[in-house]
Design a protein around this motif. Structure first.
Motif, mmCIF file in Angstrom:
data_model
loop_
_atom_site.group_PDB
_atom_site.id
_atom_site.type_symbol
_atom_site.label_atom_id
_atom_site.label_comp_id
_atom_site.label_asym_id
_atom_site.label_seq_id
_atom_site.Cartn_x
_atom_site.Cartn_y
_atom_site.Cartn_z
ATOM 1 N N GLU A 39 0.833 -1.196 0.000
ATOM 2 C CA GLU A 39 0.000 0.000 0.000
ATOM 3 C C GLU A 39 0.873 1.253 0.000
ATOM 4 N N LEU A 74 0.577 -9.715 -5.594
ATOM 5 C CA LEU A 74 -0.276 -9.822 -4.400
ATOM 6 C C LEU A 74 -1.691 -10.306 -4.726
ATOM 7 N N LYS A 76 -5.500 -10.627 -5.441
ATOM 8 C CA LYS A 76 -6.707 -9.848 -5.101
ATOM 9 C C LYS A 76 -6.376 -8.646 -4.208
ATOM 10 N N GLU A 77 -5.519 -8.876 -3.227
ATOM 11 C CA GLU A 77 -5.141 -7.795 -2.307
ATOM 12 C C GLU A 77 -4.477 -6.649 -3.091
ATOM 13 N N GLU A 80 -6.979 -4.464 -4.859
ATOM 14 C CA GLU A 80 -7.629 -3.502 -3.953
ATOM 15 C C GLU A 80 -6.704 -2.322 -3.656
ATOM 16 N N ILE A 81 -5.437 -2.628 -3.478
ATOM 17 C CA ILE A 81 -4.465 -1.563 -3.184
ATOM 18 C C ILE A 81 -4.382 -0.565 -4.341
#
Ligand code: PEP
Ligand code: MN
Length: 269
Positions: A39, A74, A76-77, A80-81
């Motif tokens: 992130e 990463l 799916k994560e 989102e980021i």
């Protein structure tokens, strides 16, 4: 062929976040790290690129790595980021789709779905991408001819999605000094053969930091509709493509240096 200038004379213009990809007076700039690593990284890169006027953020959540033991992204994560960072700074997201099984997921988070060089002839994937309503960034395969690139685009368009952005990212030759050989004649040739926009990826084509700026200048000079360039906050520490990612400050300087070339061919960014 639907993608041919014989079928449609006017250039196809694909609008993403206010950028008109394929407009003869514009250069689309897509930039961001090779992979979404965290992130913090995405936020820092997006924040800096947005102040430079970049409207389309790149970053891979699903990475097509040659070595199965290297960082795979990463997933799916990561999606989102990148979505959150892009939203925070008013940017659109371009990210790679590796597998048909992830289409729904990637479609939800991305504004442009990238088909990487290694998947250019994944016909099952191309057909499925024909059914979605978002632009597809189709990269030339490592050993694909220009005809094969156009036929791959034809798969997507003939299955219902007219928004395909072609990308020259270099091909594999006997040359070892650069990872690929950037075939820039593709750009004006595609302009003769197809109404689809064509952009250039000097990052993957050269894999050498020092070559990115000269080849970006050349891409703009020969008529590319845009460029996609890797930018990382801390390239030396990058989990992939560490040797070719530019620092935000380097990228900023490069953008300044590109302006006279863009002006010379009647374009702005
Ligand atoms: C990328 O753009 O992240 C990438 C892997 O590029 P290519 O498919 O052109 O190698
Ligand atoms: Mn990369």
């Amino acid at each position: 062929m639907l993608v041919s200038t014989e079928t449609k004379k006017e250039p196809t213009i694909i609008e993403v976040n206010g950028i008109r990809i394929g407009d003869k007076n514009q250069i689309a700039i897509i930039a961001g790290p090779c992979a979404i690593e965290s992130e913090e990284l995405m936020d820092e890169v997006a924040s800096k690129l947005s102040t430079m006027g970049v409207k389309i953020l790149r970053g891979g959540a699903f990475k097509p790595r040659t070595d199965p033991y290297s960082f795979q992204g990463l997933g799916k994560e990561g999606l989102e980021i990148i979505r959150n960072s892009a939203d925070k700074y008013g940017m659109a997201v371009a990210t790679e789709i590796l597998d048909v099984r992830d289409i729904e997921l990637v479609e939800q988070k991305a504004d442009i779905l990238q088909v990487g060089a290694r998947n250019m002839q994944n016909f099952g994937l191309l057909k499925e991408l024909g059914a979605i309503k978002k632009p597809i960034l189709l990269k030339r395969g490592l050993s694909a001819t220009i005809e094969e690139l156009l036929l791959a685009a034809e798969y997507i368009v003939s299955h219902g999605n007219p928004e395909v952005i072609l990308c020259e990212r270099g091909i594999r030759t006997f040359e070892k000094e650069t990872r690929s050989t950037l075939a820039l004649a593709t750009v004006p040739l595609i302009k003769e053969l197809s109404h689809l926009p064509i952009i250039v990826d000097p990052s993957h084509a050269t894999d050498k930091k020092s070559l990115i700026e000269p080849m970006t200048k050349a891409a703009i000079a020969c008529g590319a509709d845009g460029v996609i360039i890797e930018v990382h906050a801390n390239p030396e520490k990058a989990l992939s493509d560490a040797q070719q990612q530019l620092k935000p400050e380097e990228f900023k300087q490069m953008l300044e240096n590109l302006k006279p070339i863009a002006n010379a061919v009647g374009k702005t960014f």
